[in-house]
Design an enzyme around this catalytic site. Sequence first.
Site, PDB file in Angstrom:
ATOM      1  N   GLU A   1       0.823  -1.204   0.000  1.00 61.04           N
ATOM      2  CA  GLU A   1       0.000   0.000   0.000  1.00 61.04           C
ATOM      3  C   GLU A   1       0.861   1.259   0.000  1.00 61.04           C
ATOM      4  O   GLU A   1       0.499   2.272  -0.621  1.00 61.04           O
ATOM      5  CB  GLU A   1      -0.939  -0.011   1.208  1.00 61.04           C
ATOM      6  CG  GLU A   1      -2.222   0.762   0.994  1.00 61.04           C
ATOM      7  CD  GLU A   1      -3.342   0.259   1.866  1.00 61.04           C
ATOM      8  OE1 GLU A   1      -4.318  -0.307   1.325  1.00 61.04           O
ATOM      9  OE2 GLU A   1      -3.263   0.439   3.090  1.00 61.04           O
TER      10      GLU A   1
ATOM     11  N   GLU B   1       1.957   1.761  -3.522  1.00 65.74           N
ATOM     12  CA  GLU B   1       0.834   2.241  -4.325  1.00 65.74           C
ATOM     13  C   GLU B   1       0.581   3.724  -4.071  1.00 65.74           C
ATOM     14  O   GLU B   1       0.280   4.492  -4.993  1.00 65.74           O
ATOM     15  CB  GLU B   1      -0.411   1.419  -4.010  1.00 65.74           C
ATOM     16  CG  GLU B   1      -1.593   1.703  -4.927  1.00 65.74           C
ATOM     17  CD  GLU B   1      -2.779   0.806  -4.642  1.00 65.74           C
ATOM     18  OE1 GLU B   1      -3.764   0.871  -5.417  1.00 65.74           O
ATOM     19  OE2 GLU B   1      -2.733   0.043  -3.649  1.00 65.74           O
TER      20      GLU B   1
ATOM     21  N   CYS C   1      -8.353  -2.421   3.647  1.00 72.65           N
ATOM     22  CA  CYS C   1      -8.254  -3.479   4.659  1.00 72.65           C
ATOM     23  C   CYS C   1      -9.610  -3.896   5.215  1.00 72.65           C
ATOM     24  O   CYS C   1      -9.769  -5.013   5.693  1.00 72.65           O
ATOM     25  CB  CYS C   1      -7.376  -3.016   5.810  1.00 72.65           C
ATOM     26  SG  CYS C   1      -5.676  -2.668   5.331  1.00 72.65           S
TER      27      CYS C   1
ATOM     28  N   SER D   1      -7.581   1.196  -2.758  1.00 73.50           N
ATOM     29  CA  SER D   1      -6.339   0.479  -3.014  1.00 73.50           C
ATOM     30  C   SER D   1      -6.614  -0.878  -3.657  1.00 73.50           C
ATOM     31  O   SER D   1      -7.574  -1.572  -3.304  1.00 73.50           O
ATOM     32  CB  SER D   1      -5.579   0.280  -1.702  1.00 73.50           C
ATOM     33  OG  SER D   1      -4.489  -0.592  -1.879  1.00 73.50           O
TER      34      SER D   1
ATOM     35  N   LYS E   1     -15.562 -10.118   7.376  1.00 73.14           N
ATOM     36  CA  LYS E   1     -14.534 -10.976   6.793  1.00 73.14           C
ATOM     37  C   LYS E   1     -15.136 -12.274   6.253  1.00 73.14           C
ATOM     38  O   LYS E   1     -14.563 -12.910   5.365  1.00 73.14           O
ATOM     39  CB  LYS E   1     -13.458 -11.301   7.838  1.00 73.14           C
ATOM     40  CG  LYS E   1     -12.602 -10.114   8.242  1.00 73.14           C
ATOM     41  CD  LYS E   1     -11.733  -9.629   7.098  1.00 73.14           C
ATOM     42  CE  LYS E   1     -10.851  -8.462   7.511  1.00 73.14           C
ATOM     43  NZ  LYS E   1     -10.035  -7.963   6.386  1.00 73.14           N
TER      44      LYS E   1
ATOM     45  N   GLU F   1     -16.018 -11.318   2.840  1.00 73.29           N
ATOM     46  CA  GLU F   1     -14.852 -10.972   2.026  1.00 73.29           C
ATOM     47  C   GLU F   1     -14.238 -12.192   1.354  1.00 73.29           C
ATOM     48  O   GLU F   1     -13.816 -12.122   0.193  1.00 73.29           O
ATOM     49  CB  GLU F   1     -13.803 -10.278   2.887  1.00 73.29           C
ATOM     50  CG  GLU F   1     -12.579  -9.828   2.102  1.00 73.29           C
ATOM     51  CD  GLU F   1     -11.513  -9.211   2.988  1.00 73.29           C
ATOM     52  OE1 GLU F   1     -10.982  -8.148   2.607  1.00 73.29           O
ATOM     53  OE2 GLU F   1     -11.199  -9.788   4.047  1.00 73.29           O
TER      54      GLU F   1
ATOM     55  N   GLU G   1     -12.890 -11.063  -6.304  1.00 74.70           N
ATOM     56  CA  GLU G   1     -11.594 -10.386  -6.340  1.00 74.70           C
ATOM     57  C   GLU G   1     -10.700 -10.777  -5.181  1.00 74.70           C
ATOM     58  O   GLU G   1      -9.522 -10.420  -5.147  1.00 74.70           O
ATOM     59  CB  GLU G   1     -11.775  -8.864  -6.369  1.00 74.70           C
ATOM     60  CG  GLU G   1     -12.376  -8.264  -5.119  1.00 74.70           C
ATOM     61  CD  GLU G   1     -13.884  -8.165  -5.149  1.00 74.70           C
ATOM     62  OE1 GLU G   1     -14.425  -7.281  -4.488  1.00 74.70           O
ATOM     63  OE2 GLU G   1     -14.526  -8.991  -5.850  1.00 74.70           O
TER      64      GLU G   1
ATOM     65  N   CYS H   1     -10.961  -2.274  14.566  1.00 74.10           N
ATOM     66  CA  CYS H   1     -11.266  -3.704  14.686  1.00 74.10           C
ATOM     67  C   CYS H   1     -11.408  -4.175  16.125  1.00 74.10           C
ATOM     68  O   CYS H   1     -12.008  -5.229  16.364  1.00 74.10           O
ATOM     69  CB  CYS H   1     -10.187  -4.523  13.987  1.00 74.10           C
ATOM     70  SG  CYS H   1      -9.954  -4.082  12.250  1.00 74.10           S
TER      71      CYS H   1
END
Length: 565
Positions: free
Chosen positions: A277, A280, A297, A317, A356, A359, A364, A500
Site C-alpha cells: 500500500e 501504491e 483493509c 487500493s 470478513k 470478504e 476479487e 477492529c
Amino acid sequence: MGFMTIDGQRVEFTNEPNVLTVIRNAEIDIPTLCYHSELSIYGACRLCTVEDDRGKTFASCAEPPRDGMVIYTNTPRLMRYRRTILELLLAAHDRDCTTCVKSGECHLLELAHRMGVDRIRFKNREAKYPIDESSPAIVRNPNKCILCGDCVRMCDNVQSVNAIDFAYRGTSTLVTPAFNKSIAQTNCVNCGQCRVVCPTGAISIKTNIDEVWDALADPNTIVVAQVAPAVRVALGDKFGIPKGENVMGKLVNALHRLGFHEVYDTTYGADLTVIEEAEELLERISSGAKGPLFTSCCPAWVKFCETRYPELADNISTCRSPQQMFGAVIREYYRNPEINQGKKLVSVSIMPCTAKKEEILRPESMTNGRQDVDYVLTTTEVATMIRKSGIRFENIDGESTDMPFGIGSGGVIFGVTGGVTEAVLRRLQTGHSRVEMDRIRTSGVRGDDGLKELTFDYMGKEIRAAVVNGLGNADKLIKRIQSGEVSYDFVEVMACRRGCIMGGGQPVGAGPRTRKARAKGLYDTDVNMQIKKSNENPMVLALYEGLLKGKTHQLLHRNLGVTEN
C-alpha cells in the site's frame, strides 16, 4: 455544575447528557434495554423510568439533569412497573432460552432474573416469522426481537447504511429490511454492529464452527489458522482475564490443542499490506492521480463505498486485506507436496470482524478463481470452541506462533483506528530511531476520534492523510472531499467505531474502559515488538525473494488472474 438528590444521596453533575448518566455515575445500575450512550435517545423500553419527589415518573434516559432534582430509582411502584414491562416483552418473545445462541449472555433474561420475573401473567402473543440466514455474516431471528430499536439506530445513525428499519404499526410492528427483502438483498455491509448492540438473540453471528470441527477431525486434512491483531486483546474477556490483556500465546496453545496443525499471525499479512500500500501511495502521488488513495483493509468499508459511491471505486487500493494477502500466501506455500504431505489444506482466519466472512467469498479476493481462505471464525466463535473443548483457557501457558509466518512487525496496531496509517508512515520514514517513531506516534494518528487529520513530510513532499472510523463518519468525510472542501493523499477507513478492536465479531458489552484497554493492549504489544517497520521484517523480505517472486500482483492484489512477467 449542579446537584441532585438520588435515593437520599447528594450527587454532583456537570455536563452529563441525561439523568440516567448521573444515576449511573452515582454507582446505581439502573436497568435499560434500548439505551446506548453512542446512539440517539429512543426511550422505548421505559425500564429506566424513575420517580421524582412529586410522584411524577419519566424515562431517565430522555430527561436532562436539573439542579435540585430529587429522584427515586427503586420505589415499590417502579419495581412493579419494570416487572410488568419485562412480562409484556416476554409474552411476545420466543422463550426457547436453553437453545438460544444468546444463552448465558442475553440482557433480557438477565434483567428478568434481576427483577424477579418468575412467571408470565399474559397470554403468549409470540408470532412466528421466518429466520433470515441469507447473509454470510449474520443471522436475523425476528422471533427474538423486542423492538428496542438499537439495531435500527446503529445501522442508521452510526453506520449510515439503513439496511433495516421498523415496518408496520401497533402489535404488527417488525424490524426488517424494506419490502420484506432478505438481509442479503439489501445494501448491508456485514459489519455486524447491529449484532453488537442487540440485547437478545435477534441478530447473531453466522457461525462456521461445525465446518471447522469437521475439518479438524479429518486425518487427511491439514488445518492452519491465522489470527488477527484485535483478537488477542478481546478474547480474554470471555475467560475472566483482565481487559485488554494480550492472550495471543494462550490462544496459540489452545488452537494447537483443538487440532490446528499450524497457527500464524495475521500481523505478517499486515506487513505485506503496508509494503504494497505504501508503494501504491507513492506511485499515485508521483503520477498526479486525482483524489486520495483509500485503504482496502476493511471489507465492510469497501462494500459501502462500492454501493454508495461507485464513482470512487478506482480510488480504493488494489491491495488485498491482510487476511486475503496472507490467505493467498498460505495457499501458495502449501501447494508444495513436501509441505502438504498429500493432504488437503483448510485455511481458517480468526477475525474480530463479521464482514470478513463475506470478504472471502468475493471473486476479487480469490486467486485464479480459488477461494484462498476457507472459513472465518470470529473471536466469539473461537471462545465457544475453546469452552466446548473443556480447555481451561485462563490457566494454560502461552506458545509461540509457528514458522515461517510467525514474525510480524508494526502491523499489530492494525486493530486500532489509525494503525494502518501509522504503519504506512513508518514504512515511508527513512530512519527507524525511537525519536522518528515517536514523531509519527504523536503526529495525531492515534486516539479514537471519529476523524483525525495529519500531514507527513516525505522527502520534501507533504502527504496529507485522514483517518476515519465509523461508516457514518466516512460518509460525511466523502461528501466533504467531493465538494472540494478538503483534500487528502491517503485516507484510512474502518467501518467500526474505534477500529477492529470493536468489530462485529468481538465479545459484546465493551464499555469505555474495555475499549480503552483493548487499544492500550495493542499499543503495548507494539512497544515490545523488535521490528517496527514492515520493510525491515527479514521473514517478509525473504518471502519477496522466494515464494512471491513473479507472483506479487497475483497473490497480493485484487486483480484477478494477473501475473507478472
